[in-house]
Design a protein around this motif. Sequence first.
Motif, PDB file in Angstrom:
ATOM      1  N   UNK A  17      36.261  32.289  45.681  1.00 42.84           N
ATOM      2  CA  UNK A  17      37.255  32.897  46.560  1.00 42.84           C
ATOM      3  C   UNK A  17      38.596  32.225  46.300  1.00 42.84           C
ATOM      4  N   UNK A  18      39.353  32.776  45.375  1.00 40.90           N
ATOM      5  CA  UNK A  18      40.660  32.220  45.056  1.00 40.90           C
ATOM      6  C   UNK A  18      41.711  32.984  45.852  1.00 40.90           C
ATOM      7  N   UNK A  19      42.833  32.378  46.100  1.00 43.90           N
ATOM      8  CA  UNK A  19      43.858  33.058  46.892  1.00 43.90           C
ATOM      9  C   UNK A  19      44.268  34.390  46.263  1.00 43.90           C
ATOM     10  N   UNK A  20      44.526  35.366  47.113  1.00 43.58           N
ATOM     11  CA  UNK A  20      44.880  36.697  46.656  1.00 43.58           C
ATOM     12  C   UNK A  20      46.285  36.699  46.040  1.00 43.58           C
ATOM     13  N   UNK A  21      47.091  35.688  46.365  1.00 44.58           N
ATOM     14  CA  UNK A  21      48.472  35.637  45.878  1.00 44.58           C
ATOM     15  C   UNK A  21      48.560  35.371  44.376  1.00 44.58           C
ATOM     16  N   UNK A  27      41.860  45.058  39.203  1.00 47.74           N
ATOM     17  CA  UNK A  27      40.476  45.275  39.639  1.00 47.74           C
ATOM     18  C   UNK A  27      39.884  44.004  40.229  1.00 47.74           C
ATOM     19  N   UNK A  28      40.212  42.863  39.622  1.00 48.58           N
ATOM     20  CA  UNK A  28      39.710  41.583  40.140  1.00 48.58           C
ATOM     21  C   UNK A  28      40.352  41.286  41.482  1.00 48.58           C
ATOM     22  N   UNK A  29      41.618  41.615  41.592  1.00 48.16           N
ATOM     23  CA  UNK A  29      42.328  41.376  42.844  1.00 48.16           C
ATOM     24  C   UNK A  29      41.710  42.180  43.992  1.00 48.16           C
ATOM     25  N   UNK A  30      41.408  43.432  43.782  1.00 47.16           N
ATOM     26  CA  UNK A  30      40.788  44.246  44.837  1.00 47.16           C
ATOM     27  C   UNK A  30      39.379  43.769  45.148  1.00 47.16           C
ATOM     28  N   UNK A  31      38.642  43.350  44.102  1.00 49.71           N
ATOM     29  CA  UNK A  31      37.288  42.832  44.311  1.00 49.71           C
ATOM     30  C   UNK A  31      37.314  41.574  45.168  1.00 49.71           C
TER      31      UNK A  31
END
Length: 168
Positions: A17-21, A27-31
């Motif tokens: 769980x890495x920061x969304x920023x 695709x990885x960001x939405x996942x």
Amino acid sequence: MAPFDALHGYSPSFLPLIPVDSPTVGAVDTLLQERQQLDKLLRENLLLAQNRMKQQVDKQRSKRQFDVGEWVYLKLQPYRQASVSVRHSLKLSPKYYGPYQIIAKYGTVAYKLLLPPTSSIHPVFHFSMLKKKLGNNVTPLVDLPTMNEEQVVVALEQVLQTRTITTD
């Protein structure tokens, strides 16, 4: 084998769980966002379930407190306490003995009673074994049951001889 492995037949994939920023592929960001939302939802549901279980358990709990000097009845369980005589019919044996006076309090749940000098049981009891004496009209058995000679547990001092039996 982990329960997930047994249920699905493969090991779970690990996505940290890495920061969304952080800059990542779309695709990885939405996942990762979906996993964080799922993780948040699971934690909230777990807290709700824990609170629901705690409320149900708290309905059965009793908050009894006794003060030093109060009189209480003592509940003995002959099938669990080896120092109390076992009668032929446990249903017909008295449930409570006493009343006895509380002479000391240990912590929040243990109380020491002033038992007769002839009793052969330890005088400190958990609060669940005590019942507050109310009024003067109830007088159950005052004398504690005595221990029979047949109930004495004999401890082994020394092994004198051994033998080994082999079966074919």
